[in-house]
Design an enzyme around this catalytic site. Structure first.
Site, mmCIF file in Angstrom:
data_model
loop_
_atom_site.group_PDB
_atom_site.id
_atom_site.type_symbol
_atom_site.label_atom_id
_atom_site.label_comp_id
_atom_site.label_asym_id
_atom_site.label_seq_id
_atom_site.Cartn_x
_atom_site.Cartn_y
_atom_site.Cartn_z
ATOM 1 N N ASP A 403 0.868 -1.163 0.000
ATOM 2 C CA ASP A 403 0.000 0.000 0.000
ATOM 3 C C ASP A 403 0.909 1.218 0.000
ATOM 4 O O ASP A 403 2.104 1.132 0.305
ATOM 5 C CB ASP A 403 -0.923 -0.018 1.227
ATOM 6 C CG ASP A 403 -2.184 0.812 1.009
ATOM 7 O OD1 ASP A 403 -2.184 1.689 0.112
ATOM 8 O OD2 ASP A 403 -3.171 0.605 1.735
ATOM 9 N N TRP A 404 0.380 2.377 -0.312
ATOM 10 C CA TRP A 404 1.212 3.550 -0.562
ATOM 11 C C TRP A 404 1.910 4.013 0.724
ATOM 12 O O TRP A 404 1.282 4.515 1.644
ATOM 13 C CB TRP A 404 0.352 4.649 -1.179
ATOM 14 C CG TRP A 404 0.289 4.584 -2.672
ATOM 15 C CD1 TRP A 404 0.434 5.642 -3.525
ATOM 16 C CD2 TRP A 404 0.090 3.443 -3.528
ATOM 17 N NE1 TRP A 404 0.342 5.217 -4.842
ATOM 18 C CE2 TRP A 404 0.140 3.873 -4.875
ATOM 19 C CE3 TRP A 404 -0.098 2.080 -3.279
ATOM 20 C CZ2 TRP A 404 -0.005 3.010 -5.958
ATOM 21 C CZ3 TRP A 404 -0.253 1.209 -4.361
ATOM 22 C CH2 TRP A 404 -0.199 1.676 -5.666
#
Length: 1005
Positions: A403-404
């Site tokens: 995920d970012w």
């Protein structure tokens, strides 16, 4: 989206105890705890400990913290800032000294000078500490406590190589031929994002130009394409799950994949199966399909098949245990660390991993690891869940992306099974300082990262590209004129190609390609059908609904009043970024899972033309502050109310991602009660429509005698009003069923289903102590009466279920077949260390500001030093007995029972019925071995959903529905045997009915 925690070299570290303690097991599951790996002692090997660097990142982080301003680190090693260990952090902080204050010079001062200095320092300390003491007294609940969690995640190394599935064999063969021609920097370029806003998509990788592998575009999201034009805002996952219709769900996935393909997107970041919904107030539950692992798994698999039939890579996310927004990631909540979701081994397998297993079976090509920790190790650096469960046990053949900024370590995360770093930036948003990029190149050159691991990372990504036949697409620049044809950062035709750099390198960034379909293939038609079929009718007194289009009143017009802000357009659906406000009708939650609406048909727009104006007068009062005078002359009042939530980086109306409770928002309960009491001066009829991200408490009004109907319309997307009118006026049957339980209070869901709103430790600990008892399983197990049970929903017609037949296809046996040998071998390469000179920046290479490159600046960057590998890294784990195929051992999915039931429409109109099958396990199940060295009593929920189907029948029509059950459906996860075990003694009960509590048919197996 905020800066994350201190850099570190080890994400498997937590707590001060380095003693070797065996894994403690319980009857319901093994807690990953007490291991020596809890503090992950390191084994030193020749190689540079480059990920203990990040001094610059640390200084940036310290600069963002007022508590550390004006201080510098004197002789404290970077690895002492291990954010998984409070003791290490405390020891490091203890070595800090004020700049220019207390060095050797102070020791040579005269006593009077020192006394004066001491007095000044004491006074300064009092000035600093006194407010802190006062604040501590006032806000003590927010002060972190020392870590004392016993929950730990054991190591699992090495990372299994991809390419062991026959279904992927051709793609891996092609990938091998390409990867073996790549240079080191090209391999790193593929695994590392180029940085936030450094391309047109939310995630962008670099190309391997010499071999023709293009840059990839990764784009949100789970209900459509974020930041794009001419796309469809589909109903949310929770609405889609409420349809209980596999075929319709696949159509939605196919339409989403088609739009992604037309927009030039390689990887679509959806569907969502984590959060599953253990916590009903959690902010992002609406992105997923419901609170049951079988429902979620079936919907996720159908969505993945739909997306990927278009050649677009789907992403199963968020792996795993991302069940609340508070403290999900470092610094977003004012503390330097993310929470730990603590879960036992059995529950993890039987509940939270289940839908991911179904996604892998469906062939998903990418999995996204989540922000938070699992048993005190960050998910994106957790070797147990990535290497051990996902890649070995589930046989996942695609690539794992972060995920970012969920990646919290460098080399450790690569060893733990992460394959792609997104968006490329390391610990801080958009600073151009990666954890991989050039540092991954350095690690490969100095041998701290085995080339075998890097080659597998790259091969998994390239194989996924081939598996979805993206080699037939036009390639993105500089290899071609394909790639994304829209910009996430501007709506203008021309704009910056690298927005995050700030440099004016421009071009055509938006080509405004219409991806919405047209005519009978318009995706809006699918959105409208899901909006209708996902609307759940939970109350319908005396068949008040559906309403007639020809409604009339003798001698006068029939007067209908539409009440509530939620019925109207408000300021428009895109008034706030990422849908981060609750105004107008609610059709989506907020955050990265939302999209820009191309349009939104609000309920009032659709209802205003629903009836013949010659006979019906329809008036809207689009406010929650209802004037009683507007109610007195109405024959029918329709009240609209809602409850919103979303991702944690946005807060609205004091709702920080997670809801604060389960009540309606913006005075919705008061609105409904006012309308019901005043409609027609007490003689009118009221209908309630709720748009919500999940269950809401409706006890104050649901039993009101003049409220004749209640519809839960969930989050219906762009066709909201049209879908609702289709149901209200009976153009379609009311066929939605609840994908969650509606309780009478938040407390009814259990103590393990509550949001942790205040940190309870330096690393907040969320213990999922309810185990298997999620949602309806908890209500059944504790004998709590819900308001409306899981699977419940009314129809406009009636159905009869009869003649349940159960046929055993195979004899019960306790264990699946032995793990099969891989039908194909993974690719092999020359794993020798490349020449560092080939990794240097090309001469006169123009560098973009903050762009993340794979090149090194000097061959000395590859100098060898010491790297401390995770404990047991050199001890290869034994492959799981439960593995051997995509989704697990193929034996788990062999059919053991076929159940059939006769379904008849006994009502006056065409309708749809959802036939639901639940299983109860035998009593007195004991897990033991042949020598009876252990005997563990195994507990089970009262019953669990195991299959379902939706059928449409004409009046009087009958059909025979067949539902199959496989070995896994009859098995539990044995923490002793580390395998799925089927009880062979006793009797299984097989229930068939319309909801988790309406099960008129039962048979035994």
């Amino acid at each position: 989206m905020t800066p994350k925690s201190f850099p570190r070299t080890d994400d498997n570290s937590f707590g001060p105890d380095a003693a070797t303690i065996p894994l403690r097991r319980t009857a319901t599951g093994a807690h990953w705890q007490g291991h020596r790996e809890a503090v992950e002692p390191r084994v030193s090997y020749d190689g540079e400990s480059y990920f203990a660097r990040n001094e610059q990142s640390q200084e940036k982080l310290r600069g963002n913290s007022s508590a550390s301003a004006g201080y510098h680190n004197t002789g404290v090693a970077d690895d002492e800032f291990d954010d998984d260990s409070d003791d290490e952090m405390t020891a490091a902080l203890a070595k800090w000294k004020p700049k220019g204050s207390l060095g050797w010079r102070a020791l040579s001062m005269s006593w009077s000078s020192k006394r004066s200095l001491y007095l000044r320092v004491t006074a300064a300390l009092l000035i600093i500490l006194l407010p802190i003491i006062v604040l501590a007294a006032l806000f003590g609940s927010w002060l972190p406590k020392a870590n004392s969690s016993p929950w730990q995640s054991p190591p699992w190394y090495p990372s299994p190589r991809g390419g062991t599935s026959e279904r992927w064999a051709e793609s891996y063969s092609k990938a091998q031929a390409m990867v073996q021609k790549m240079s080191l920097v090209e391999k790193v370029n593929i695994t590392t994002g180029v940085g936030w806003q450094m391309g047109l998509c939310v995630g962008n990788t670099g190309p391997a130009i010499s071999t023709g592998f293009p840059a990839l575009c990764l784009q949100d999201g789970p209900l459509g394409i974020r930041f794009a034009d001419h796309i469809t805002a589909f109903p949310a996952g929770i609405t889609t799950g409420a349809t209980w219709d596999r075929d319709l769900i696949m159509k939605r996935g196919s339409a989403m994949g088609n739009e992604a393909r037309l927009k030039g997107i390689n990887v679509l970041l959806g569907p969502v199966m984590g959060p599953l919904g253990m916590i009903p107030a959690a902010g992002r539950n609406w992105e997923g399909f419901g609170t049951d692992p079988v429902l979620s798994g079936a919907a996720s698999a159908a969505t993945i098949r739909g997306i990927q039939r278009n050649g677009v890579i789907a992403t199963a996310k968020h792996f795993v245990m991302n069940e609340q927004e508070h403290f999900r990631q470092s610094y977003e909540w004012g503390i330097p660390t993310a929470l730990s979701s603590n879960i036992d081994d059995r529950t993890l397998h039987e509940v939270f991993v289940w839908p991911f297993a179904e996604s892998v079976r469906a062939g998903v090509a990418s999995v996204m690891c989540s922000y938070q920790r699992v048993n005190n190790t960050y998910a994106c650096g957790n070797s147990k869940i990535l290497n051990g469960i996902l890649k070995d046990e589930l046989g996942f053949q695609g690539f794992v992306q972060s995920d970012w900024l969920a990646q919290r370590s460098g080399l450790d995360s690569a060893l733990a099974g992460l394959d792609m770093s997104m968006p490329g930036d390391g610990l801080i948003w958009a600073d151009g300082d990666p954890l991989w990029g050039k540092y991954l190149t350095m690690a490969a050159l100095n041998s701290s990262l085995p080339m075998e691991r890097l080659n597998d990372m790259v091969t998994r990504i390239v194989a996924a590209w081939y598996q979805l036949q993206q080699d037939s697409w036009k390639k993105a620049p500089p290899l071609g004129d394909g790639g994304p044809n829209f910009s996430s950062w501007t709506n203008d035709t021309y704009g910056r190609l690298y927005e995050g750099s700030g440099e004016d390198i421009t071009g055509v960034v938006n080509q405004f390609v219409d991806a919405q379909g047209n005519g009978t293939q318009a995706h809006g038609l699918i959105a409208r059908q899901i909006a209708a079929d996902g609307t759940v009718l939970v109350k319908n007194v005396d068949g008040f609904l559906p309403l007639s289009r020809n409604i009339s009143k003798p001698g006068d017009k029939y007067r209908v009043g539409i009440y509530g802000d939620d019925a109207g357009p408000g300021q428009g659906p895109n008034a706030c970024p990422d849908r981060g406000c609750n105004q107008g009708t609610l059709a989506s939650g907020w955050g990265s899972g939302a999209v820009n609406f191309p349009y939104l048909v609000c309920p009032w727009e659709a209802l205003s033309s629903a009836w013949n104006s010659s006979y019906v007068e329809t008036t809207a009062y689009l406010t929650n502050d209802v004037d009683p005078n507007s109610l007195s002359d109405k024959d029918l009042c329709i009240a609209f109310a809602n409850a919103d939530s979303g991702e944690g980086y946005i807060a609205i109306d004091n709702i920080h991602g997670d809801r604060n409770d389960l009540y309606l928002q913006n005075g919705g309960d008061n609105l409904i009660e006012t309308v019901a009491n005043g409609c027609g001066n007490g003689t009118g009829t009221t209908i309630v429509v709720v748009h919500a991200v999940g269950p809401v408490i409706m006890e104050s009004w649901v039993d009101h005698p003049r409220i004749k109907a209640v519809l839960l319309a969930n989050l219906p997307g762009q066709e909201s009003g049209n879908g609702l009118v289709d149901v209200l006026l009976g153009d379609v049957d009311a066929s939605g069923r609840l994908p969650y339980t509606v309780g009478k209070s938040l407390e009814d869901y259990g103590p393990g289903a509550q949001v942790l709103y205040s940190p309870n430790a330096a690393v907040p600990q969320v213990n999922f102590s309810e185990g298997l008892y999620i949602d309806y399983r908890h209500f059944d197990g504790r004998n709590i009466a819900p308001r409306y049970e899981f699977g419940f929903g009314l129809s406009y017609t009636s159905f009869e279920l009869s003649d349940l037949q159960v046929v055993g296809v195979q004899q019960k046996s306790p264990l699946p077949s032995a793990r099969p040998q891989s039908p194909v071998a993974p690719p092999s390469y020359d794993d020798s260390t490349p020449d560092p000179r080939d990794a240097l920046f090309p001469k006169n290479f123009p560098q973009l500001y903050k762009y993340i490159y794979p090149y090194i600046s000097s061959v000395t960057d590859a100098n060898k030093g010491r790297f401390y590998y995770p404990a047991k890294y050199q001890n290869a784990e034994t492959p799981s007995l439960a593995g051997g195929g995509e989704g697990g051992n193929p034996s788990l999915y062999e059919t053991f029972v076929r159940a059939s039931v006769e379904v008849k429409n006994t009502g006056p109109r065409t309708g749809k019925e959802v036939v639901q099958l639940y299983v109860s396990f035998p009593d007195n199940v004991v897990d033991t071995d042949d020598q009876r060295q252990y005997e563990d009593r195994i507990d089970f929920p009262v019953r669990v959903l195991r299959n379902f189907t939706k059928v449409e029948l004409q009046p009087g029509q009958s059909t025979n529905v067949e539902l199959s059950l496989n070995r896994k459906d009859f098995s539990y996860w044995s923490t002793r045997k580390q395998n799925w075990v089927m009880p062979v003694n006793g009797t299984f009960k097989i229930w068939v009915g319309r909801s988790s509590r309406d099960l008129p048919l039962v048979a035994e197996y």
